[in-house]
Each structure stands twice: as structure tokens, then as C-alpha cells.
Scaffold this motif. Structure first.
Motif, PDB file in Angstrom:
ATOM      1  N   ILE A 200      29.821   2.485  60.217  1.00 51.51           N
ATOM      2  CA  ILE A 200      29.403   2.578  58.821  1.00 51.51           C
ATOM      3  C   ILE A 200      27.887   2.500  58.713  1.00 51.51           C
ATOM      4  CG2 ILE A 200      29.463   1.390  56.595  1.00 51.51           C
ATOM      5  CD1 ILE A 200      32.344   0.590  57.236  1.00 51.51           C
TER       6      ILE A 200
ATOM      7  N   THR B 176      28.068  11.357  56.445  1.00 47.93           N
ATOM      8  CA  THR B 176      29.234  10.771  55.766  1.00 47.93           C
ATOM      9  C   THR B 176      30.547  11.419  56.188  1.00 47.93           C
ATOM     10  OG1 THR B 176      27.911  10.057  53.867  1.00 47.93           O
ATOM     11  CG2 THR B 176      30.284  10.275  53.528  1.00 47.93           C
TER      12      THR B 176
ATOM     13  N   LEU C 149      33.044   9.006  58.140  1.00 47.32           N
ATOM     14  CA  LEU C 149      34.162   8.573  57.302  1.00 47.32           C
ATOM     15  C   LEU C 149      35.233   9.635  57.095  1.00 47.32           C
ATOM     16  CD1 LEU C 149      32.248   6.587  54.520  1.00 47.32           C
ATOM     17  CD2 LEU C 149      33.271   5.713  56.635  1.00 47.32           C
TER      18      LEU C 149
END
Length: 463
Positions: free
Chosen positions: A373, A411, A415
Motif C-alpha cells: 500500500i 493504484t 490494488l
């Protein structure tokens, strides 16, 4: 848990709060609260850096990685040391030019206020997301600021290391003594170096050295949670000693907890697929360690959690106060900023508690989850500093565009939102990729802007 273990944990929690309040000293203004009046010894800062980056997720995850794998995770620590040396040589001197309160004031001098706020905003987002998987403590952070955080970190580091050593000794004894490690060698559990040239294998020498170095460059050179500690040193030399020393220390610490994982495998602590890897170490501590010692190990895990959380909320409050509140309101009175900083400490604590609820059902090892993250934005932050130092043509607009493009690119890679890009890419390569995207976009933006400017001048002359 047994009553003695509960008593040990309760006594430890009370002791931490008491020591934090006693060691905090008098907080007269924002400089005292956020930077310890720039007078903390280098060795305390070094140990605080190690305690801050370790956290509970490292303590419980790293042994699990070794229990179900080998020691190749240690290759990352080699890169961490290289990255710290680079930060100490190239970034730290700039932080000690004049007086800086956060990691991002340097960007304001080079590019402008917009670049500072963009980078600081990215830090707030990154740190909040990465720390949402951690446990909460706030009392001594609210009262004593960074001074209390650093000194309590030193104590907590000692507690969780003691718990790790105790577990290693007990598990090795249960496995039949040190000679049992011959079984681990035969089973390939002691493999440390993997020179396979792969972007998909999780832990290789190349991914560890390159990815680990750039990850450390971003986390220890641009992330305010670490830079805040370095700014609290008595001078540049002390900050460099603390930073490089922490890199050596972290290698030893990772080796310790990886060997703890190997000893747990030897002792039969892995109960199979039904048990999460992150649960192996704490489950063994509760069920197999003697009363009192089990409480000490769990207290050590809590110590790592409290250390990282206290550091996170203090640095989040610092960046929010110095990079946003003060310039936007025009209020620069140190006493007033101290008051604002304390309330923002509470606010960020609430944010982290709420965010932690989103990660309850994750099955990825939490150390990998948190670092993945953080990698969404670390490349953008590091790339911004590289542009500032290596590309004179870069301007404020260029670095803002570069950071935004980097975050938007990383991103879906990290993710999978809105769709998975580059499936199979190992997470140690996330920061190198994000850094490369940031630098390339920034350079391209500056060249396009320069070409556009020349075209505009030519049209103006023609008319």
C-alpha cells in the motif's frame, strides 16, 4: 491466556504510559512537540527509527514468512542499508540547510508551495492507509509529542527484541537443540540468497537490493514519519549516524525474527493451511511459552504496535499542522500550533482506528500488505526529489503532474482498482516502477512545456 500473562501485559501497558509521560519533558511550543527541540541523541533516534519501521505487523509476519518459506526476505534488508546510505549522502544535507519543520519544505524552496502541499498530501494519504492495519495508542503521544515517542520507542524496542530472543531459545529447545537446524538446512529453510533474475518471484537478490534500496530511499528520505526524527537530531552528522546505524540494526533484527520463524517450524508450530502465517508466532507464544514469558512476548508485539502507531499519528499531525494549517490560516505562533497539533493527533488517531476496520479480513501477510500500500505513493515522492536534484528544467507544474500520474498508474497495479495491471509483478518492484514513472513523466512534462513556450514566443513574434 493465563492470569500471570495478563498481569504482565497490563503492567507493561501502564509502565509505557507512565514512562512516556515522565520522559516527555515540557512542551513549550510546536518545535518541542514535533521535533523534540532538535536536541535528541543520535543513538536514541537510531533505535526509534528501527522501532518505528518495525511495527507489530513485522513482528508477527516475518517469523511466519520463514516458517512457511526460507530466509530470502532478508535480502530486502541489504537494499534497505544501501538506500539509507544514499539518503544520508544526498538528501539529508539538504534537510539541514536552514530550519525545516517537515520533509516537504525543501520542495517548496525548489518548486513552490503547490509542490510542497501535493507531496505532503500524498504522505498523509500513504501513512494513513499503511498504518490502518496497526493497533492504537495515543496518551503519551498527545502529551509528550516526539520526545516521548522516541524515548518510549527505545524501551519498546528492547521489549520486543527480548521476546524474540526468548522465543528463539524456547522453540530451539523444544526442537531438540541447536543441532536441529541441520534439518532446516536439509529442507532448504536456511536459503538466504536467490539470484534468480525475475520480476515475479517475491524475494530475490535483485529485487531486494534494487527494490529495497529505493523503498528505503523513499521511506527514509521523503516520508515524514522518519524524516521528522532525523530533523530532531542535534545536527547533520548525528542524523547521518542514526540513519545508517538503523540500516545495520535492521539487518540484525530481521535475521533474528526470521530465525525465530525457522525455530517455530522445527518445533512444529505450523498447524497447516487452516492457520494464517501471521498467527503462527503469537499462537506459539500463548500456547507453548511458560507463563509470564508468554505475556512478555505478547507485550513485545503490543510494544511494536504502539511504537509505530505513536510515530504515525505524531508525524501525521506534524505534516497537517506545518504544511497545511499554518500556511493556509496564516497562524504561525508556536504556542498556537502546539495546541492545533495536539488536536490533530486525536483526529488522526480516529482516522486510523476507522481505517483499520477495513483490513480485518485480509489474508495477505500484513507486512507485505502494508508495504504494498505504501508503495503506491512512495515512488511518486522519491521521484519528485530526484527530479528536483537531477533535472534543472523541472518546474512545479511538472512535479505535480508527475506525482498524480504515478499514483494513478500504481493504484491498479497494487490494488487492482479499477482493473489489475501487470499481474504477477512482485511488490519489491513497485517503488522502482513508481519512481521511474514519476521521473519520466516529469521530464516529459518539462520538455513539452518548454517546447510549448517556444512555440508561443514564435507566434507572438510573428504577429
Amino acid at each position: 491466556m493465563r492470569s500471570l500473562d495478563i498481569a504482565v501485559i497490563a503492567a507493561y501497558c501502564v509502565a509505557v504510559i507512565v514512562f512516556g509521560l515522565v520522559l516527555s519533558g515540557r512542551q513549550r511550543d510546536a518545535s518541542d512537540y514535533f521535533l523534540g527541540h532538535r536536541g535528541l541523541p543520535w543513538w536514541a533516534i537510531m533505535l526509534s527509527i528501527v522501532a518505528t519501521e518495525t511495527s507489530a505487523l513485522t513482528i508477527i509476519s516475518v517469523p511466519g514468512l520463514a516458517t512457511r518459506g526460507d530466509l530470502t526476505f532478508l535480502q530486502l534488508a541489504f537494499g534497505y542499508l544501501i538506500g539509507r546510505i544514499g539518503v544520508a549522502a544526498f538528501l539529508l544535507p539538504g534537510y539541514f540547510e536552514g530550519t525545516q519543520d517537515t520533509a516537504y519544505q525543501r520542495l517548496e524552496r525548489r518548486f513552490g508551495r503547490g509542490a510542497r502541499r501535493t507531496a505532503s498530501g500524498v504522505f498523509l494519504l500513504t501513512r494513513a492507509l499503511a498504518d490502518c492495519v496497526r493497533i492504537v495508542t495515543v496518551i503519551y503521544t498527545w502529551v509528550g509529542g516526539l520526545r516521548a515517542v522516541v524515548w518510549v520507542d527505545v524501551i519498546q524496542l528492547g521489549v520486543y527484541l527480548l521476546g524474540g530472543v526468548a522465543t528463539l531459545i524456547v522453540a530451539t529447545h523444544l526442537a531438540g537443540g541447536v543441532g536441529a537446524f541441520a534439518r532446516a538446512w536439509d529442507a532448504g529453510k536456511l536459503v538466504t540468497l536467490d539470484f534468480t533474475p525475475s520480476f515475479k518471484a517475491l524475494y530475490t537478490f535483485w529485487g531486494g537490493v534494487v527494490g529495497g534500496a529505493l523503498l528505503a530511499g523513499a521511506s527514509h528520505g521523503t516520508d515524514h514519519i522518519i524524516v521528522q526524527r532525523l530533523l530532531a537530531a542535534r545536527g547533520l552528522r548525528d542524523a547521518q549516524r542514526a540513519l545508517i546505524g538503523s540500516g545495520v540494526f535492521i539487518i540484525v533484527q530481521f535475521a533474528l525474527f526470521l530465525l525465530v520463524g525457522t525455530s517455530l517450524w522445527l518445533a512444529g508450530a505450523d498447524l497447516g493451511p487452516a492457520m494464517r502465517g501471521d498467527a503462527i508466532y503469537p499462537t506459539f507464544a500463548i500456547n507453548r511459552l511458560p507463563a509470564g514469558l508468554a505475556g512478555l512476548v505478547i507485550a513485545g508485539i503490543l510494544a511494536a504496535a504502539m511504537s509505530s502507531h505513536a510515530s504515525a499519528v505524531n508525524s501525521l499531525a506534524s505534516a497537517s499542522t506545518q504544511d497545511f494549517y499554518a500556511p493556509l490560516t496564516g497562524r504561525h505562533d508556536p504556542t498556537h500550533l502546539l495546541w492545533v497539533g495536539r488536536w490533530l493527533t486525536l483526529a488522526w488517531t480516529a482516522v486510523l482506528v476507522a481505517g483499520a476496520m477495513a483490513f480485518r479480513n485480509q489474508h495477505t501477510p500484513v507486512v507485505q500488505l502494508a508495504l504494498s500500500i505504501a508503495s503506491i505513493t512512495y515512488g511518486g515522492l522519491l521521484g519528485t526529489y530526484l527530479l528536483g536534484g537531477l533535472w534543472p528544467r523541472a518546474r512545479e507544474r511538472d512535479v505535480i503532474v508527475a506525482i498524480i500520474v504515478s499514483v494513478l498508474t500504481m493504484t491498479p497495479i497494487v490494488l487492482g482498482v479499477p482493473g489489475r495491471l501487470l499481474p504477477g509483478l512482485a511488490w519489491p518492484w513497485y517503488v522502482p516502477l513508481g519512481t521511474a514513472v514519476t521521473v519520466l513523466v516529469g521530464m516529459l512534462s518539462s520538455l513539452v512545456g518548454r517546447a510549448g513556450g517556444r512555440t508561443g514566443e514564435q507566434n507572438a513574434l510573428a504577429t
